[in-house]
Structure formats: structure tokens, C-alpha cells
Motif scaffolding. Structure first.
Motif, PDB file in Angstrom:
ATOM      1  N   GLU A   1      -2.031   7.269  -5.926  1.00 11.79           N
ATOM      2  CA  GLU A   1      -3.234   7.332  -5.098  1.00 11.79           C
ATOM      3  C   GLU A   1      -4.328   8.176  -5.738  1.00 11.79           C
ATOM      4  O   GLU A   1      -5.509   7.813  -5.695  1.00 11.79           O
ATOM      5  CB  GLU A   1      -2.871   7.901  -3.726  1.00 11.79           C
ATOM      6  CG  GLU A   1      -4.043   7.979  -2.764  1.00 11.79           C
ATOM      7  CD  GLU A   1      -3.627   8.462  -1.395  1.00 11.79           C
ATOM      8  OE1 GLU A   1      -4.470   9.057  -0.691  1.00 11.79           O
ATOM      9  OE2 GLU A   1      -2.453   8.235  -1.015  1.00 11.79           O
TER      10      GLU A   1
ATOM     11  N   THR B   1       0.802  -1.220   0.000  1.00  9.65           N
ATOM     12  CA  THR B   1       0.000   0.000   0.000  1.00  9.65           C
ATOM     13  C   THR B   1       0.835   1.270   0.000  1.00  9.65           C
ATOM     14  O   THR B   1       0.322   2.340  -0.327  1.00  9.65           O
ATOM     15  CB  THR B   1      -0.946   0.003   1.224  1.00  9.65           C
ATOM     16  OG1 THR B   1      -1.448  -1.309   1.452  1.00  9.65           O
ATOM     17  CG2 THR B   1      -2.113   0.941   1.002  1.00  9.65           C
ATOM     18  N   GLY B   2       2.105   1.175   0.391  1.00 15.29           N
ATOM     19  CA  GLY B   2       2.946   2.359   0.464  1.00 15.29           C
ATOM     20  C   GLY B   2       2.789   3.131   1.755  1.00 15.29           C
ATOM     21  O   GLY B   2       3.212   4.294   1.833  1.00 15.29           O
TER      22      GLY B   2
ATOM     23  N   ARG C   1      -0.392   2.505  -3.959  1.00 12.41           N
ATOM     24  CA  ARG C   1       1.042   2.732  -3.788  1.00 12.41           C
ATOM     25  C   ARG C   1       1.639   3.465  -4.987  1.00 12.41           C
ATOM     26  O   ARG C   1       2.465   4.370  -4.830  1.00 12.41           O
ATOM     27  CB  ARG C   1       1.755   1.385  -3.609  1.00 12.41           C
ATOM     28  CG  ARG C   1       3.268   1.488  -3.434  1.00 12.41           C
ATOM     29  CD  ARG C   1       3.896   0.112  -3.514  1.00 12.41           C
ATOM     30  NE  ARG C   1       3.687  -0.485  -4.833  1.00 12.41           N
ATOM     31  CZ  ARG C   1       3.946  -1.751  -5.136  1.00 12.41           C
ATOM     32  NH1 ARG C   1       4.397  -2.572  -4.208  1.00 12.41           N
ATOM     33  NH2 ARG C   1       3.739  -2.205  -6.355  1.00 12.41           N
ATOM     34  N   GLU C   2       1.199   3.113  -6.184  1.00 10.22           N
ATOM     35  CA  GLU C   2       1.775   3.715  -7.388  1.00 10.22           C
ATOM     36  C   GLU C   2       1.222   5.105  -7.658  1.00 10.22           C
ATOM     37  O   GLU C   2       1.962   6.014  -8.001  1.00 10.22           O
ATOM     38  CB  GLU C   2       1.506   2.802  -8.598  1.00 10.22           C
ATOM     39  CG  GLU C   2       2.129   1.424  -8.494  1.00 10.22           C
ATOM     40  CD  GLU C   2       3.634   1.480  -8.395  1.00 10.22           C
ATOM     41  OE1 GLU C   2       4.242   2.420  -8.952  1.00 10.22           O
ATOM     42  OE2 GLU C   2       4.214   0.584  -7.740  1.00 10.22           O
TER      43      GLU C   2
ATOM     44  N   ARG D   1      -1.904  -1.995  -4.490  1.00  9.34           N
ATOM     45  CA  ARG D   1      -0.741  -1.662  -5.316  1.00  9.34           C
ATOM     46  C   ARG D   1      -0.996  -0.412  -6.149  1.00  9.34           C
ATOM     47  O   ARG D   1      -0.079   0.385  -6.386  1.00  9.34           O
ATOM     48  CB  ARG D   1      -0.383  -2.846  -6.215  1.00  9.34           C
ATOM     49  CG  ARG D   1       0.217  -4.020  -5.457  1.00  9.34           C
ATOM     50  CD  ARG D   1       0.897  -4.991  -6.403  1.00  9.34           C
ATOM     51  NE  ARG D   1      -0.059  -5.608  -7.311  1.00  9.34           N
ATOM     52  CZ  ARG D   1      -0.736  -6.715  -7.038  1.00  9.34           C
ATOM     53  NH1 ARG D   1      -0.573  -7.310  -5.873  1.00  9.34           N
ATOM     54  NH2 ARG D   1      -1.582  -7.220  -7.915  1.00  9.34           N
TER      55      ARG D   1
ATOM     56  N   GLU E   1       2.127  10.341   3.344  1.00 10.92           N
ATOM     57  CA  GLU E   1       3.571  10.249   3.135  1.00 10.92           C
ATOM     58  C   GLU E   1       4.357  10.525   4.413  1.00 10.92           C
ATOM     59  O   GLU E   1       4.199   9.826   5.406  1.00 10.92           O
ATOM     60  CB  GLU E   1       3.980  11.179   1.981  1.00 10.92           C
ATOM     61  CG  GLU E   1       3.340  10.781   0.661  1.00 10.92           C
ATOM     62  CD  GLU E   1       3.706  11.708  -0.470  1.00 10.92           C
ATOM     63  OE1 GLU E   1       4.356  12.750  -0.215  1.00 10.92           O
ATOM     64  OE2 GLU E   1       3.345  11.398  -1.617  1.00 10.92           O
TER      65      GLU E   1
ATOM     66  N   LYS F   1      -7.020   1.774   2.696  1.00 10.48           N
ATOM     67  CA  LYS F   1      -5.914   2.076   3.602  1.00 10.48           C
ATOM     68  C   LYS F   1      -6.225   1.627   5.025  1.00 10.48           C
ATOM     69  O   LYS F   1      -5.375   1.051   5.711  1.00 10.48           O
ATOM     70  CB  LYS F   1      -5.614   3.578   3.591  1.00 10.48           C
ATOM     71  CG  LYS F   1      -4.849   4.072   2.378  1.00 10.48           C
ATOM     72  CD  LYS F   1      -4.566   5.550   2.554  1.00 10.48           C
ATOM     73  CE  LYS F   1      -3.682   6.093   1.461  1.00 10.48           C
ATOM     74  NZ  LYS F   1      -3.371   7.528   1.689  1.00 10.48           N
TER      75      LYS F   1
END
Length: 277
Positions: free
Chosen positions: A152, A12-13, A149-150, A146, A68, A166
Motif C-alpha cells: 500500500e 484489495t486485501g 494488496r501487495e 492488486r 489490517e 479502497k
């Protein structure tokens, strides 16, 4: 622990520094239930997962409003709060003195107090968690993670509920992190807050990064490597006066080389793809 963190950080980042806190929740749930109420390990694990999931769910309503770097700082604060609660709620957690006398795990009436038997049990849990996360990563929900993550914003623009995904990812990560906590408590038979610190969270995140973000098998390999490497350095035959410091220096240099090599390989592959295109 590394596999569970890969769900939020790798897929998910969402890079979290609160993993050791949820690890501690699982350990203290198992310790309290077994020593005070005689609850077996097999019942304390789902209870710990439920409590860890509920706490993560409540936290996520606030933490996931940030993005972030701000999310990382927010999870850092969560880790500090969880550690402080473990360290100061003496009536519940024993405070700095911790909890002792945690019984061994029993399976079909047999105590798993030996190293080999406990290793096999731990491997079973590793396989189950790996199988679960692999299926999640290959599902439609995993593809949404994914995509978040790339990009949003793009994921949200095509009608996907990014915030809900999330929350689910962060909550599942916390729930799975409580399992190794329960295993640890019953294996060591004594726990205290010093095990569940910020340094532990950073170490678990380092395993995920070294093994590859989003790579479940990479997390397993990196965990084995980062645990065994310091022990292997003990056999280099360095002078006793400087052995400790030299081992730490060599360990740090090896990690730097691994991370930089991975980046360089990624850069070369990217350039090659650009040239071929």
C-alpha cells in the motif's frame, strides 16, 4: 457473495466480516418492496444495490481510516450493528418474526418458482458478476487494487489515490452482495435476521480463502465444495448416535488439510523460485 467479497478481500486485501449484513440489506429491500409496495424483483435489485452502496460508502469513510486487523474488527462491529437493526426495527423489518409472503420472481409473465428455473436464473447472475469482476481485475483500476494488496505504501508513493480506490472497492463489494440477498428472499419467500449473522460472514470469507484470494473461479469451486461436502458426508453410514458430531469433525479436518496443503504448495513454489534464482 464469495465473488463480491473477493473484490475487496482478494483483490484489495480488505478482509471484511460485514458481508452478511449487506447480504441482508438486499434481502430486506426486496422483501419490503415486494410485500408492501408490489415492486418486482427486477426493480428491487437496483434499489437494494443503491441502498447497500450508500450505506457502505458512509461506513467506508470511517472504516477505511483503519488498517489490517483494525479494519477487520471495524467490519465486525458493522456486521453486529446491521444485524441488531434488522432484529430490533420491528416496525420496518418485522424484528425476530421476519417478513413472510414474499412473491416469486416473474420473468416475462412466468413465475420462476421451480428449483431448476431458479437455479438457471442464479447461474445467470453468477456469470454476470463474474464477467464484471473479471473485467475490473484486468483493468487499470484492478491493477491498482492488486498493488494496494501487495504494498500500500509503495502504491501511494507512485501517486495513486489509495484511499479512493479502497472506498470504491468496498462500496462495489457491498452493492454486489445485495444481489444474492434479493435472490434468496424471493426464493425462500420468508426472511428473518438469523440468516444474516456473523457466522454467515465468516463462512463466506472461508469460501474466499479456500478458493484462493483473488481467484473468481476459485470462489465458485470453493462455494460448491463447502456447500456440498457436508451433504456428501451424510452418506458415510456412521452410527446415528455420533453421526452429527463425526460429520462436523471430518468436515473441519478436511478444511484444515485443504488450507495447509495450499500453504505448503505455496511455500514449496517460493523455495523453488529462490533456488532457481
Amino acid at each position: 457473495m464469495a465473488q463480491s467479497l473477493n473484490l475487496s478481500a482478494g483483490f484489495t486485501g480488505l478482509i471484511s466480516l460485514a458481508q452478511a449484513g449487506f447480504y441482508g440489506i438486499g434481502a430486506y429491500c426486496a422483501a419490503l418492496l415486494s410485500t408492501r409496495y408490489g415492486v418486482s424483483f427486477w426493480l428491487s435489485v437496483p434499489v437494494g444495490m443503491l441502498i447497500g452502496g450508500l450505506i457502505a460508502l458512509l461506513i467506508s469513510f470511517i472504516a477505511l481510516r483503519t488498517v489490517e486487523d483494525y479494519f477487520i474488527i471495524c467490519t465486525m462491529g458493522i456486521q453486529v450493528i446491521l444485524f441488531s437493526l434488522m432484529n430490533n426495527l420491528s416496525g420496518l423489518t418485522g424484528g425476530p418474526l421476519g417478513i413472510s409472503g414474499i412473491p416469486a420472481i416473474r420473468l416475462f409473465g412466468v413465475e420462476l418458482d421451480g428449483k431448476v428455473s431458479f437455479l438457471l436464473l442464479s447461474l445467470c447472475f453468477v456469470i454476470v458478476v463474474w464477467f464484471l469482476l473479471r473485467n475490473i481485475s484486468r483493468s487499470g483500476f484492478g491493477r491498482i487494487l492488486r498493488a494496494i494488496r501487495e504494498d500500500e505504501i509503495y502504491t501511494q508513493s507512485i501517486g495513486k489515490n489509495v484511499y479512493q480506490a479502497k472506498v470504491i472497492s468496498f462500496t462495489l463489494t457491498a452493492m454486489l452482495a445485495t444481489i444474492p440477498g434479493a435472490l434468496y428472499a424471493h426464493y425462500i419467500t420468508y426472511i428473518d435476521p438469523t440468516t444474516f449473522t456473523m457466522e454467515e460472514s465468516i463462512f463466506i470469507l472461508s469460501i474466499v480463502i479456500v478458493g484462493g484470494m483473488g481467484s473468481l473461479l476459485g470462489s465458485i469451486g470453493a462455494a460448491a465444495f463447502m456447500i456440498l461436502l457436508p451433504e456428501g458426508l451424510r452418506f458415510l453410514g456412521m452410527p446415528h448416535e455420533v453421526a452429527g458430531n463425526l460429520r462436523e469433525i471430518i468436515y473441519g479436518l478436511i478444511l484444515i488439510i485443504i488450507v495447509m496443503t495450499g500453504r505448503l504448495q505455496g511455500l514449496l513454489l517460493w523455495k523453488r523460485g529462490r533456488i532457481n534464482k
